[in-house]
Design an enzyme around this catalytic site. Structure first.
Site, PDB file in Angstrom:
ATOM      1  N   VAL A  27      -3.466  -4.476  -7.791  1.00 13.97           N
ATOM      2  CA  VAL A  27      -2.560  -5.471  -8.366  1.00 13.97           C
ATOM      3  C   VAL A  27      -2.436  -6.691  -7.466  1.00 13.97           C
ATOM      4  O   VAL A  27      -2.579  -7.835  -7.895  1.00 13.97           O
ATOM      5  CB  VAL A  27      -1.160  -4.856  -8.621  1.00 13.97           C
ATOM      6  CG1 VAL A  27      -0.182  -5.928  -9.102  1.00 13.97           C
ATOM      7  CG2 VAL A  27      -1.249  -3.727  -9.630  1.00 13.97           C
ATOM      8  N   ASP A  56      -1.169  -6.835   3.931  1.00 15.89           N
ATOM      9  CA  ASP A  56      -1.379  -5.407   3.695  1.00 15.89           C
ATOM     10  C   ASP A  56      -1.297  -4.666   5.026  1.00 15.89           C
ATOM     11  O   ASP A  56      -1.710  -5.190   6.071  1.00 15.89           O
ATOM     12  CB  ASP A  56      -2.743  -5.150   3.050  1.00 15.89           C
ATOM     13  CG  ASP A  56      -2.802  -3.805   2.336  1.00 15.89           C
ATOM     14  OD1 ASP A  56      -2.684  -3.785   1.099  1.00 15.89           O
ATOM     15  OD2 ASP A  56      -2.949  -2.785   3.035  1.00 15.89           O
ATOM     16  N   ARG A  61      -8.728  -3.165   5.386  1.00 13.55           N
ATOM     17  CA  ARG A  61      -8.735  -3.856   4.094  1.00 13.55           C
ATOM     18  C   ARG A  61      -8.628  -5.371   4.309  1.00 13.55           C
ATOM     19  O   ARG A  61      -9.360  -6.149   3.697  1.00 13.55           O
ATOM     20  CB  ARG A  61      -7.555  -3.352   3.251  1.00 13.55           C
ATOM     21  CG  ARG A  61      -7.253  -4.150   1.982  1.00 13.55           C
ATOM     22  CD  ARG A  61      -8.212  -3.861   0.890  1.00 13.55           C
ATOM     23  NE  ARG A  61      -7.772  -4.432  -0.380  1.00 13.55           N
ATOM     24  CZ  ARG A  61      -8.591  -4.762  -1.368  1.00 13.55           C
ATOM     25  NH1 ARG A  61      -9.895  -4.591  -1.236  1.00 13.55           N
ATOM     26  NH2 ARG A  61      -8.124  -5.254  -2.493  1.00 13.55           N
ATOM     27  N   THR A 107       3.758   2.698  -6.527  1.00 15.65           N
ATOM     28  CA  THR A 107       4.928   3.520  -6.871  1.00 15.65           C
ATOM     29  C   THR A 107       4.412   4.770  -7.578  1.00 15.65           C
ATOM     30  O   THR A 107       4.478   4.874  -8.808  1.00 15.65           O
ATOM     31  CB  THR A 107       5.913   2.745  -7.777  1.00 15.65           C
ATOM     32  OG1 THR A 107       5.174   2.076  -8.820  1.00 15.65           O
ATOM     33  CG2 THR A 107       6.700   1.733  -6.990  1.00 15.65           C
ATOM     34  N   THR A 148       5.600  -0.837 -10.780  1.00 22.02           N
ATOM     35  CA  THR A 148       6.228  -0.113 -11.885  1.00 22.02           C
ATOM     36  C   THR A 148       7.372   0.754 -11.385  1.00 22.02           C
ATOM     37  O   THR A 148       7.211   1.532 -10.436  1.00 22.02           O
ATOM     38  CB  THR A 148       5.194   0.779 -12.590  1.00 22.02           C
ATOM     39  OG1 THR A 148       4.142  -0.043 -13.094  1.00 22.02           O
ATOM     40  CG2 THR A 148       5.829   1.543 -13.738  1.00 22.02           C
ATOM     41  N   CYS A 293      -1.099   4.400 -14.172  1.00 19.18           N
ATOM     42  CA  CYS A 293      -0.083   3.935 -15.126  1.00 19.18           C
ATOM     43  C   CYS A 293       0.267   4.997 -16.165  1.00 19.18           C
ATOM     44  O   CYS A 293       1.344   5.566 -16.138  1.00 19.18           O
ATOM     45  CB  CYS A 293      -0.557   2.657 -15.824  1.00 19.18           C
ATOM     46  SG  CYS A 293      -0.544   1.207 -14.765  1.00 19.18           S
ATOM     47  N   ARG A 364      -7.452   7.511  -8.936  1.00 17.24           N
ATOM     48  CA  ARG A 364      -6.085   8.021  -8.844  1.00 17.24           C
ATOM     49  C   ARG A 364      -5.717   8.814 -10.095  1.00 17.24           C
ATOM     50  O   ARG A 364      -5.881   8.357 -11.209  1.00 17.24           O
ATOM     51  CB  ARG A 364      -5.094   6.860  -8.660  1.00 17.24           C
ATOM     52  CG  ARG A 364      -5.126   6.239  -7.279  1.00 17.24           C
ATOM     53  CD  ARG A 364      -4.184   5.053  -7.191  1.00 17.24           C
ATOM     54  NE  ARG A 364      -4.631   3.939  -8.015  1.00 17.24           N
ATOM     55  CZ  ARG A 364      -3.924   2.816  -8.174  1.00 17.24           C
ATOM     56  NH1 ARG A 364      -2.756   2.689  -7.588  1.00 17.24           N
ATOM     57  NH2 ARG A 364      -4.401   1.836  -8.920  1.00 17.24           N
TER      58      ARG A 364
END
Length: 457
Positions: A27, A56, A61, A107, A148, A293, A364
């Site tokens: 995201v 981050d 990364r 999250t 989220t 999600c 994931r």
């Protein structure tokens, strides 16, 4: 009008504010890149001179992004190295004088299927310290959450943490020595090269009318698809969490129907194709539901419902069905393989695709990964091929070597056509035949193939 309104209320300058995106995953990185690459406001046509920082915790990364490498990207990326206003860092010192923070941390859910808010809470503590008057000369900062959550997390959990560590008042009417919040749910769709961030309408919200207007104007300044200003932060939070809950329930329905039709000796694909001839039939297909999600968001809603004493029968049932589907598929596989005339000493399994959905590298909550693990536990010899997923990530999960391409000169007793990656477009019935023995069992989760030994969910 936009400029005068914002300047009048002593909020950050819309055109020259400093912005920090916290979390550079699936995201955060597309978001920070989209903000940085736009140098002209879409609302006013005025030049944008914002300072943009992507932060981050993962130093590796950050270093890769500085070199122009994005291992999480599922499509071609812009040459963000040439954007002078964009900086990547893992140093909190670079965030001392920031006007706008956007939180895009994970999250997830824990082992008990309950929300894990540890990342978003830690981000809130960190931001609180950063906007403390001891660390910054800036004032009236705006913190926007995109992760989220269930309704209430932003104002009931995150805001008190920022207040505690910043020693600033939240949402002050006087717009002095204060901070403000908003919620703008992410709608990133990994692997989707059509519905990119700039083409998806952005839902926005703010902690008061003036801040909501500022946040809506901020996103409208670089999102071509436009914005939708929600009535409140809680409404925006609720809207996000039901988007995927709705899809989860629809898939659960066809999954349950697939199980029923199997018992009735009916072909689910034939039934769905027939029903789809009606103009208002929603043609969902049975499948394994995972990801960050659909496989997670409903648990945030059921957690909050339970907290207030409301029983969510339908949502809970849908989740139970979808969580069960990889086990159901495994049962179907055992049923078919055990009926073969020639019993194999050891099943040699080929799984084509291991991410949670097609054209995506994200593993994931992948139910296909859980299926592979179950096969390995049952002494099957499993070969995983996924051209998009880093083999090291797969090894960390299930401790077996995986491949980017199908191994040559090798045959399998069981083939799972799990995902319709575009890299698998070369597959044909003839190619599959070359990978098979005469009694090889094939389960096609993509619904692209037909044949005597090909089965579906």
């Amino acid at each position: 009008m936009v400029e005068k309104y914002i300047k009048k209320n002593n909020l950050p300058n819309l055109f020259s504010c400093s912005v920090a995106v916290i979390g550079l995953g699936y995201v955060g990185f597309p978001l920070v890149s989209e903000i940085a690459k736009n140098n002209k406001c879409l609302l006013t046509g005025k030049k944008l001179s914002r300072k943009i920082i992507g932060y981050d915790l993962d130093g590796n990364r950050v270093e890769e992004l500085k070199k122009g490498i994005d291992r999480k990207s599922d499509s071609e990326i812009d040459n963000f190295q040439k954007i002078d206003s964009l900086e990547f860092t893992d140093s909190l010192e670079r965030l001392n004088n920031i006007d706008v923070f956007i939180v895009t941390v994970p999250t997830p859910i824990n082992d008990n299927k309950e929300p894990d808010l540890s990342f978003i809470m830690e981000a809130s503590r960190t931001i609180g310290k950063l906007i403390n008057s001891d660390n910054t000369t800036n004032d009236n900062q705006i913190i926007i959450y995109e992760s989220t959550v269930y309704p209430g997390v932003t104002e009931d959990i995150c805001v008190p943490l920022i207040e505690k560590f910043s020693n600033k008042k939240f949402n002050s009417d006087g717009y002095y020595n204060s901070f403000y919040c908003g919620y703008s749910p992410e709608r990133i769709n990994p692997g989707d090269s059509e519905n990119t961030i700039d083409k998806i309408q952005k839902v926005t919200s703010g902690s008061n009318d003036k801040v909501a207007y500022w946040i809506d104007s901020f996103y409208a300044s670089f999102i071509k698809a436009g914005t939708y200003k929600s009535k409140s932060i809680k409404v925006a939070e609720a809207a996000k969490v039901i988007e995927n809950t709705q899809r989860d329930i629809n898939i659960a329905l066809v999954n349950e129907l697939a199980i029923l039709f199997k018992k009735l000796n009916l072909n689910t694909k034939d039934v769905l194709n027939t029903a789809a001839t009606k103009w208002n039939f929603h043609n969902y297909k049975p499948g394994l539901v995972g990801g960050h999600c659909i496989g997670v968001d409903p648990y945030y809603l059921t957690f909050k419902a339970k907290e207030i004493g409301f029983k969510t029968d339908l949502i809970t049932s849908g989740r139970r069905i979808n969580d069960f589907m990889y086990k159901y598929l495994f049962q179907q596989i055992l049923s078919k393989t055990r009926k073969r005339e020639i019993i194999q000493q050891k099943e040699k399994v080929l799984i084509l695709g291991i991410s949670y959905k097609e054209n995506c590298s994200d593993i994931r909550n992948s139910q296909i990964l859980l299926l592979a693990k179950k096969m390995i536990e049952n002494d099957m010899e499993v070969t995983i091929v996924d051209p998009l997923v880093d083999p090291q990530k797969i090894f960390e999960k299930i401790k077996i070597k995986s491949y980017k391409a199908i191994p040559e000169e090798k045959k399998f007793t069981l083939i799972i056509l799990a995902l319709n990656h575009k890299e698998f477009n070369f597959l044909s019935n003839q190619k599959i035949k070359k990978l098979s023995y005469p009694q090889t069992i094939i389960f096609d989760l993509t619904y692209n193939f037909v044949g005597e030994n090909i089965f579906y969910l």
